[in-house]
Design a protein around this motif. Structure first.
Motif, short mmCIF file in Angstrom:
data_model
loop_
_atom_site.label_atom_id
_atom_site.label_comp_id
_atom_site.label_asym_id
_atom_site.label_seq_id
_atom_site.Cartn_x
_atom_site.Cartn_y
_atom_site.Cartn_z
N THR A 155 -10.99 0.00 -4.92
CA THR A 155 -9.93 -0.80 -5.54
C THR A 155 -8.56 -0.28 -5.13
O THR A 155 -7.65 -1.06 -4.81
CB THR A 155 -10.06 -0.75 -7.08
N LYS A 156 -8.39 1.04 -5.14
CA LYS A 156 -7.12 1.64 -4.72
C LYS A 156 -6.82 1.33 -3.26
O LYS A 156 -5.66 1.11 -2.88
CB LYS A 156 -7.16 3.15 -4.93
N MET A 157 -7.86 1.30 -2.43
CA MET A 157 -7.66 0.99 -1.02
C MET A 157 -7.26 -0.48 -0.84
O MET A 157 -6.45 -0.81 0.03
CB MET A 157 -8.93 1.31 -0.23
N PHE A 158 -7.83 -1.37 -1.67
CA PHE A 158 -7.42 -2.77 -1.61
C PHE A 158 -5.96 -2.94 -2.04
O PHE A 158 -5.29 -3.88 -1.61
CB PHE A 158 -8.32 -3.62 -2.51
N ASP A 159 -5.48 -2.05 -2.88
CA ASP A 159 -4.09 -2.10 -3.33
C ASP A 159 -3.12 -1.56 -2.28
O ASP A 159 -1.91 -1.72 -2.41
CB ASP A 159 -3.92 -1.29 -4.62
N SER A 160 -3.65 -0.87 -1.28
CA SER A 160 -2.80 -0.20 -0.28
C SER A 160 -2.66 -1.04 0.98
O SER A 160 -3.64 -1.36 1.64
CB SER A 160 -3.41 1.17 0.06
N GLU A 161 -1.43 -1.39 1.32
CA GLU A 161 -1.18 -2.11 2.56
C GLU A 161 -1.48 -1.24 3.77
O GLU A 161 -1.84 -1.74 4.85
CB GLU A 161 0.28 -2.57 2.62
N LYS A 162 -1.39 0.06 3.60
CA LYS A 162 -1.66 1.00 4.68
C LYS A 162 -3.09 0.84 5.20
O LYS A 162 -3.32 0.86 6.42
CB LYS A 162 -1.44 2.43 4.18
N TYR A 163 -4.03 0.67 4.28
CA TYR A 163 -5.43 0.54 4.69
C TYR A 163 -5.81 -0.90 5.00
O TYR A 163 -6.56 -1.16 5.94
CB TYR A 163 -6.34 1.07 3.57
N MET A 164 -5.27 -1.84 4.24
CA MET A 164 -5.68 -3.23 4.42
C MET A 164 -5.07 -3.87 5.66
O MET A 164 -5.66 -4.76 6.26
CB MET A 164 -5.31 -4.04 3.18
N LYS A 207 -10.59 -7.52 8.60
CA LYS A 207 -9.33 -7.01 9.17
C LYS A 207 -9.17 -7.51 10.60
O LYS A 207 -8.09 -7.97 10.99
CB LYS A 207 -9.34 -5.48 9.16
N GLU A 208 -10.25 -7.38 11.35
CA GLU A 208 -10.18 -7.80 12.76
C GLU A 208 -9.92 -9.30 12.88
O GLU A 208 -9.18 -9.75 13.75
CB GLU A 208 -11.48 -7.44 13.48
N ARG A 209 -10.54 -10.09 12.00
CA ARG A 209 -10.37 -11.55 12.05
C ARG A 209 -9.06 -12.01 11.42
O ARG A 209 -8.68 -13.17 11.55
CB ARG A 209 -11.55 -12.23 11.36
N GLY A 210 -8.41 -11.12 10.69
CA GLY A 210 -7.14 -11.45 10.05
C GLY A 210 -7.29 -12.24 8.77
O GLY A 210 -6.32 -12.83 8.28
N THR A 211 -8.50 -12.26 8.21
CA THR A 211 -8.74 -13.03 6.99
C THR A 211 -8.59 -12.21 5.72
O THR A 211 -8.67 -12.76 4.62
CB THR A 211 -10.16 -13.64 7.02
N ILE A 212 -8.35 -10.92 5.88
CA ILE A 212 -8.23 -10.05 4.69
C ILE A 212 -7.01 -10.42 3.86
O ILE A 212 -7.01 -10.33 2.63
CB ILE A 212 -8.19 -8.56 5.11
N ALA A 213 -5.92 -10.86 4.55
CA ALA A 213 -4.69 -11.23 3.85
C ALA A 213 -4.92 -12.42 2.93
O ALA A 213 -4.43 -12.46 1.79
CB ALA A 213 -3.58 -11.53 4.85
N THR A 214 -5.68 -13.41 3.39
CA THR A 214 -5.99 -14.59 2.58
C THR A 214 -6.72 -14.19 1.32
O THR A 214 -6.47 -14.74 0.23
CB THR A 214 -6.84 -15.58 3.40
N LEU A 215 -7.61 -13.23 1.44
CA LEU A 215 -8.39 -12.77 0.29
C LEU A 215 -7.51 -12.05 -0.71
O LEU A 215 -7.64 -12.24 -1.93
CB LEU A 215 -9.52 -11.84 0.77
N LEU A 216 -6.58 -11.23 -0.21
CA LEU A 216 -5.77 -10.39 -1.10
C LEU A 216 -4.66 -11.15 -1.81
O LEU A 216 -4.16 -10.68 -2.85
CB LEU A 216 -5.18 -9.22 -0.29
N ILE A 217 -4.24 -12.32 -1.29
CA ILE A 217 -3.14 -13.05 -1.94
C ILE A 217 -3.66 -13.97 -3.05
O ILE A 217 -2.88 -14.60 -3.75
CB ILE A 217 -2.34 -13.88 -0.92
N THR A 218 -4.97 -14.03 -3.21
CA THR A 218 -5.52 -14.82 -4.31
C THR A 218 -5.21 -14.13 -5.63
O THR A 218 -4.97 -12.92 -5.68
CB THR A 218 -7.06 -14.98 -4.16
N PRO A 219 -5.21 -14.88 -6.76
CA PRO A 219 -4.89 -14.27 -8.05
C PRO A 219 -5.99 -13.34 -8.59
O PRO A 219 -5.84 -12.77 -9.67
CB PRO A 219 -4.72 -15.49 -8.97
N THR A 220 -7.04 -13.18 -7.85
CA THR A 220 -8.15 -12.31 -8.29
C THR A 220 -7.71 -10.86 -8.29
O THR A 220 -7.01 -10.40 -7.37
CB THR A 220 -9.36 -12.47 -7.34
N LYS A 221 -8.11 -10.12 -9.31
CA LYS A 221 -7.80 -8.70 -9.39
C LYS A 221 -8.48 -7.95 -8.25
O LYS A 221 -9.57 -8.30 -7.83
CB LYS A 221 -8.25 -8.11 -10.73
N ARG A 222 -7.81 -6.88 -7.80
CA ARG A 222 -8.38 -6.10 -6.71
C ARG A 222 -9.71 -5.45 -7.12
O ARG A 222 -10.62 -5.29 -6.31
CB ARG A 222 -7.38 -5.04 -6.25
#
Length: 390
Positions: free
Chosen positions: A378-387, A210-225
């Motif tokens: 998994t639910k937290m990965f689905d939430s933009e609020k936490y990610m 989150k701090e490095r800003g790389t979490i977005a790159t991970l979440l936009i991949t086609p991999t399931k949460r």
């Protein structure tokens, strides 16, 4: 106090108490300590490791009738009888924990004690044989020793207790003493090392991205949460296990030196014991990684994640201390409590008294907790609020 100072105080208090994360980190440690101490309070009677309804079996030889009152105490349920079988057989029973104490008085002890001229020759002696590795035996031995010493103090040293240094009054075997020392310290050390290893990698994994800003790159991949969550848990667990294995080997190899002059041998354990320990360690590591990953996902920064992990560290240490206090239980229901069940299982494995049922309950309940934790992650990965810290 000036208005500016008061304004800044209110601003700072508002900043803290309107931040849910900060409020949780402030309240949670006290709540955990209260709950844990309340639960531990229920085990107060177990501190000696002796059941409340235990009947202490004591054999005597030449017991003076004047000492009969010492056998009447509300603190212990005593079964005191004059020895009717050979000494060797009684000592064997003490070693095998069938008998708790064997008290041998000299012939005509009471009269010799009254007639003894202090400082002139050896005083009449009481010999007490016990098993220091058996908590019932050591408990009742301590009781009689205190009673005799208090009585002796009133008579100005008119008798001795266990004076002969060439006699082995303690019937505990080297194996029993090794087990007692190992189980009093090793479970606590293992829990601390396992947690430390998990903390080093888990809090940084998600909060760091989150701090490095790389979490977005991970979440936009086609991999399931859910696959991302499992990948995080498994990879972090593998890394933690490397650290845990290193710490475990270091502790096991250095333990005899850690105990100083105590006669501690690790040769009493075979491959089966270490295999069972490793299974419990894996299930415990998974819990640490899952919980710390959830904390990492909840936090905005690595610093906040480490702060929120403090209550879990306190809980882990307090649970580990239960092994040092000798708090043990065989109730399968209690083996459903995460972390506590790990300590109990590790203790039983190291005591060479493994219950297949309780060990199975431990592993199963830990895996259930891990499954629930992965679902929440998994639910937290689905939430933009936490990610994305919205």
């Amino acid at each position: 106090m000036s208005r500016n100072v008061w304004t800044m105080i209110k601003k700072e208090l508002r900043r803290v108490f309107t931040d849910r994360r900060m409020v949780i980190s402030l309240i949670l440690p006290g709540l955990i300590v209260y709950v844990l101490y309340s639960v531990m309070g229920g085990f107060t009677s177990s501190l000696t490791g002796v059941d409340e309804d235990h009947v202490y079996k004591v054999y005597t030889v030449n017991a003076p009738a004047e000492f009969a009152a010492f056998n009447n105490t509300a603190a212990f349920d005593l079964d005191v009888a004059e020895a009717s079988k050979p000494t060797d057989e009684i000592l064997a029973d003490i070693e095998s924990e069938i008998t708790d104490l064997y008290i041998v008085y000299e012939d005509d002890f009471y009269q010799k004690m009254l007639n003894y001229d202090v400082g002139n020759g050896d005083a009449p002696m009481i010999e007490m044989y016990y098993n220091s590795a058996n908590k019932a035996s050591s408990t009742i031995y301590s009781y009689y020793q205190e009673v005799f010493q208090a009585y002796e103090a009133q008579l100005t040293n008119r008798f001795d207790i266990n004076r002969d240094t060439s006699v082995a009054y303690d019937q505990a075997s080297d194996e029993d003493l090794s087990i007692m020392l190992i189980t009093s310290l090793l479970p606590f050390l293992l829990m601390v090392f396992l947690y430390s290893g998990a903390l080093q990698v888990s809090t940084e994994s998600i909060a760091g991205e989150k701090e490095r800003g790389t979490i977005a790159t991970l979440l936009i991949t086609p991999t399931k949460r859910s696959e991302i969550a499992w990948a995080k848990i498994i990879s972090l667990s593998m890394i933690t296990l490397v650290s845990a294995t290193s710490s475990f080997l270091g502790v096991m190899l250095s333990f005899p030196r850690l105990m100083g002059g105590a006669n501690v041998s690790m040769n009493i354990y075979g491959p089966g014991t270490y295999a069972l320990l490793f299974v419990v360690i894996i299930s415990t590591v998974l819990i640490y990684v899952v919980v710390l990953s959830i904390i990492s996902a909840f936090a905005k920064t690595i610093k906040e994640a480490n702060s929120l992990a403090v209550p879990l560290m306190v809980l882990n240490m307090l649970v580990g201390i239960t092994a040092m206090l000798g708090i043990t239980n065989t109730n399968p229901i209690l083996y459903m409590i995460p972390l506590f069940n790990s300590v109990q299982s590790i203790t039983s494995i190291l005591s060479l008294e493994v219950s297949a049922l309780n060990l199975g309950v431990t592993i199963l309940s830990n895996l259930v907790v891990v499954g629930i934790g992965v679902f929440l992650l998994t639910k937290m990965f689905d939430s933009e609020k936490y990610m994305f810290n919205k």
